[in-house]
Design a protein around this motif. Structure first.
Motif, mmCIF file in Angstrom:
data_model
loop_
_atom_site.group_PDB
_atom_site.id
_atom_site.type_symbol
_atom_site.label_atom_id
_atom_site.label_comp_id
_atom_site.label_asym_id
_atom_site.label_seq_id
_atom_site.Cartn_x
_atom_site.Cartn_y
_atom_site.Cartn_z
ATOM 1 N N ALA A 68 -35.599 -1.423 -36.141
ATOM 2 C CA ALA A 68 -35.059 -1.288 -34.791
ATOM 3 C C ALA A 68 -34.954 -2.638 -34.094
ATOM 4 O O ALA A 68 -33.998 -2.925 -33.385
ATOM 5 N N SER A 72 -30.432 -4.668 -35.249
ATOM 6 C CA SER A 72 -29.616 -3.819 -34.386
ATOM 7 C C SER A 72 -28.414 -4.550 -33.794
ATOM 8 O O SER A 72 -27.641 -3.962 -33.056
ATOM 9 N N HIS A 81 -29.620 4.380 -34.383
ATOM 10 C CA HIS A 81 -30.493 5.529 -34.596
ATOM 11 C C HIS A 81 -30.369 6.036 -36.030
ATOM 12 O O HIS A 81 -31.360 6.317 -36.697
ATOM 13 N N VAL A 84 -32.026 3.399 -38.533
ATOM 14 C CA VAL A 84 -33.486 3.380 -38.493
ATOM 15 C C VAL A 84 -34.056 4.609 -39.180
ATOM 16 O O VAL A 84 -34.977 4.532 -39.984
ATOM 17 N N MET A 85 -33.483 5.783 -38.896
ATOM 18 C CA MET A 85 -34.039 7.001 -39.463
ATOM 19 C C MET A 85 -33.738 7.122 -40.963
ATOM 20 O O MET A 85 -34.498 7.715 -41.703
ATOM 21 N N VAL A 432 -34.972 7.060 -30.863
ATOM 22 C CA VAL A 432 -35.515 6.458 -32.085
ATOM 23 C C VAL A 432 -37.036 6.491 -32.054
ATOM 24 O O VAL A 432 -37.699 6.921 -33.004
#
Length: 453
Positions: A68, A72, A81, A84-85, A432
């Motif tokens: 994150a 970014s 989002h 990151v996930m 996030v």
């Protein structure tokens, strides 16, 4: 003139576009009290300290934060989002070992691509196959939903992902609920419950992260909201009835046990189910929702909270709240979201979707009936046995931080994570961070359950 006529002042203030909270405070009719409330709120904010508990899996948390913070640039919030996930998922699946994590974290995205092509993916019920950071960056523009297909080891073998969101109407407890589901039917079920004045869309960005760690997801429009049934009787919105809806939904989906995540009124319902039906709730996560057994007592002993909650009294009036909340294209409801949250927490599309939901026949009346049925509720003080995570935004305009501490007292195995810079709408402001916390909690508890079996 210290006193102000109750209804006239509230109606005038609300009609002028002032927030529901401000109107409720004015309904207290005591100017000196309101002044003290304003001063105390500032003091509360200044004194609140971030108290985030240690992660059950610090490696995942640190890596998600690294992604994150360091990668970014040039990405929209949605793409960030997603990225990151995705990396959160691949780490949690054990796809990388430590040296690969360090390399990927240092910015070598070719390592990620290489691993995704050469490393066999671990298949697990409810877990979609991995996507790469680089592939996300190549996307011309992020979509509001995650991709509905995933890559297998054979790049030409495109299979439809089980994570595709499906909309359905489910009969449960005498009412038809609009429900969004995703994931494999054999996976453990987590039900996410929204609050006032939202719909299932409050949780739409949380579907993919939960699928990625192996859960089946169900998000209903609760009764009275969105495309779900809207009984006319106030008694149809008593807390026990609302809890019965959720239990019946889980049964209809074939789950005897399930996890619950709830915000605002959704959290209150989740609290009640966990206390009343301990054998059905495996895990419980609460976002800015007081325990129903603590709210009244806390408000009566904390005048600032009593003033903040005065709008609940206004909602008991017949017809007038419906008229004011519907006026000027639901301007007051929109303001209750945008004026009590950080900028850009609610985009134009989401607000437009909410307005469509509020425009459904009997919608506003049904939403208010949740408040009107509060006097008929019978909250339980039974300790919640399920492992519980409370995530609390300390800048909540309607709920004091102390309510989180009171709620924690009802938990046999509870933990409290305060988000110092979060408002009541923290799940929109920091998706996030909040999704990482929720996934971390659910993964840890899932692993603990497996080890105990």
């Amino acid at each position: 003139m210290d006193k102000i006529p109750h209804l006239a002042a509230v109606a005038a203030l609300m009609a002028s576009g002032t927030s529901v909270l401000a109107a409720g405070k004015l309904a207290c009719a005591d100017k000196s009290l309101l002044k003290n409330v304003a001063e105390a709120n500032v003091a509360e904010v200044e004194s609140c300290k971030l108290a985030v508990g240690k992660s059950a899996n610090t490696g995942i948390r640190k890596f998600a934060q690294l992604m994150a913070d360091d990668h970014s640039n040039g990405l929209t919030d949605d793409a960030k989002h997603k990225a990151v996930m995705v990396e959160f998922k691949t780490l949690s699946d054990g796809l990388f070992d430590n040296r690969y994590v360090k390399q990927a974290g240092a910015g070598d995205h070719e390592v990620t691509e290489r691993l995704l092509k050469k490393t066999p993916l671990r298949q697990r019920v409810g877990t979609p196959q991995g996507l790469s950071w680089a592939s996300l960056r190549r996307s011309p523009e992020p979509s509001s939903c995650w991709p509905s297909t995933a890559w297998s080891e054979n790049e030409h073998d495109h299979t439809e992902r089980s994570g595709r969101m499906e909309h359905s109407q489910v009969s449960a407890n005498g009412v038809v609920l609009h429900v969004v589901t995703a994931g494999h039917e054999g996976a453990p079920l987590v039900i996410l419950l929204h609050g006032f004045p939202e719909t299932w869309q409050a949780w739409q960005r949380y579907v993919e992260p939960l699928l990625a760690i192996g859960w089946r997801v169900a998000i209903p429009d609760q009764r009275g909201y969105g495309k779900s049934g809207k009984p006319t009787s106030v008694r149809a919105y008593v807390l026990d009835v609302l809890a019965d809806d959720v239990c019946a939904l889980a049964t209809a989906l074939g789950a005897e046990k399930f996890a619950l995540i709830g915000h605002d009124w959704g959290g209150i319902v989740a609290w009640h189910i966990a206390a009343r039906n301990p054998g059905r709730v495996e895990r419980l996560a609460i976002l800015n929702a007081p325990h129903p057994a603590s709210l009244l007592g806390f408000a009566l002993t904390h005048p600032f909270q009593l003033a903040r909650s005065a709008y609940v009294g206004f909602f008991q009036l017949p017809l007038v709240p419906e008229a004011l909340l519907s006026a000027n294209g639901f301007a007051l409801l929109r303001a209750s979201l945008t004026r009590t949250s950080k900028s850009d927490a609610f985009d134009a599309k989401l607000l437009g979707d909410y307005q469509d939901a509020w425009s459904e026949p009997r919608a506003i009346m049904s939403m208010l009936n949740w408040y009107r049925a509060m006097a008929m509720a019978r909250p339980l003080s039974t300790p919640v046995e399920a492992p519980t995570l409370i995530v609390w935004g300390n800048l909540d305009a309607a709920l004091e931080p102390g309510l989180a501490d009171e709620a924690l007292k009802y938990c046999a195995r509870g933990s409290l994570c305060r988000v110092e810079d979060g408002t009541h709408w923290l799940h929109h402001e920091q998706p996030v961070r909040i999704s990482a916390q929720l996934c971390d909690f659910l993964m840890h508890e899932m692993q603990s359950t497996k080890e105990s079996q």
